[in-house]
Write a protein that holds these residues in place. Sequence first.
Motif, PDB file in Angstrom:
ATOM      1  N   ASP A  89      52.878  -5.476   4.998  1.00  0.00           N
ATOM      2  CA  ASP A  89      53.730  -6.555   4.510  1.00  0.00           C
ATOM      3  C   ASP A  89      53.713  -7.785   5.406  1.00  0.00           C
ATOM      4  OD1 ASP A  89      54.437  -5.144   2.276  1.00  0.00           O
ATOM      5  OD2 ASP A  89      56.318  -4.377   3.101  1.00  0.00           O
ATOM      6  N   THR A 110      52.457  -6.871 -10.420  1.00  0.00           N
ATOM      7  CA  THR A 110      52.463  -6.110  -9.170  1.00  0.00           C
ATOM      8  C   THR A 110      53.864  -5.618  -8.836  1.00  0.00           C
ATOM      9  OG1 THR A 110      52.852  -8.088  -7.822  1.00  0.00           O
ATOM     10  CG2 THR A 110      50.563  -7.513  -8.296  1.00  0.00           C
ATOM     11  N   ARG A 111      53.935  -4.483  -8.140  1.00  0.00           N
ATOM     12  CA  ARG A 111      55.225  -3.951  -7.721  1.00  0.00           C
ATOM     13  C   ARG A 111      55.799  -4.718  -6.545  1.00  0.00           C
ATOM     14  NH1 ARG A 111      54.393   2.660  -7.978  1.00  0.00           N
ATOM     15  NH2 ARG A 111      54.000   2.775 -10.239  1.00  0.00           N
ATOM     16  N   ARG A 112      54.941  -5.233  -5.708  1.00  0.00           N
ATOM     17  CA  ARG A 112      55.369  -6.084  -4.597  1.00  0.00           C
ATOM     18  C   ARG A 112      54.611  -7.392  -4.700  1.00  0.00           C
ATOM     19  NH1 ARG A 112      52.272  -4.634   1.077  1.00  0.00           N
ATOM     20  NH2 ARG A 112      50.172  -4.482   0.226  1.00  0.00           N
ATOM     21  N   PRO A 138      51.052 -10.398   1.334  1.00  0.00           N
ATOM     22  CA  PRO A 138      52.198  -9.870   0.599  1.00  0.00           C
ATOM     23  C   PRO A 138      53.507 -10.573   0.941  1.00  0.00           C
ATOM     24  CG  PRO A 138      50.941  -8.107   1.665  1.00  0.00           C
ATOM     25  CD  PRO A 138      50.483  -9.408   2.255  1.00  0.00           C
TER      26      PRO A 138
END
Length: 248
Positions: free
Chosen positions: A7, A92-94, A113
């Motif tokens: 991240d 996207t999930r993140r 991200p």
Amino acid sequence: MPIKLLDDECHIWWADAQEFPAEALRADLSATEIIRAGRYRSPAARRQFVTACWLLRTMAARQLGLAPAEVQLDRRCPDCGRPHGKPQILGTRRPLHASVSHSGGRVAVALCPAVPIGVDVEAVRDVPIAEAALASAELAALRSLPMREHRAGFARAWVRKEAALKATGHGLRIPPDKVIVSVAEEPAELLDWPLDLPSRSVRLHTLAPGYGYIGAIALLDESRSVRVSESDATRLCSSYAEEFTVAA
């Protein structure tokens, strides 16, 4: 070459589109991307565009656990709706922020991200010194450099301006002379601009695209917590192109 970004990571992949038959990469592109590629009259420009599309899809796919052709990309321009805006990765999930640039055969794809980003690269030999793109303080700084360094100094200023405006999504809708950046090699800084977002919220990082090129990435990373790294993906592109050509 990282496969999965954490991240707090931002990574830039470089590729030299002149070193392989980039047309072989078209198989993973969308219909819209293929149509856009066909509109480039210059074979070199078309090769750069195709390489950039394929590399973005391939690296995003690695983050998302998808095939490159399955990556959902939206490039709609906020002004005209045509597919030439900043790439947005959907479904996207993140969050996965992306930016792409190419010049003189060199292609850059950046993913992060954590925060919005903007990447830009320029071939120094191809950059005309446009004094109208500089604020008075930048022009004075450029003229203080030795004459032999003027083109590189202008290129540094230009990629920093472009990167910052790509990160916000404004692009050159903001006049470049209203975006004031450092001209010297280091540090890379956004000093002032006309947007509501404070200039300190934008972190500029000098990149190493290779001899004859100058690059920069901008991150909307006021905390300065995101790590930036780079790698060359030319061999990856070349291997895929060769495999596709043999299979065909």
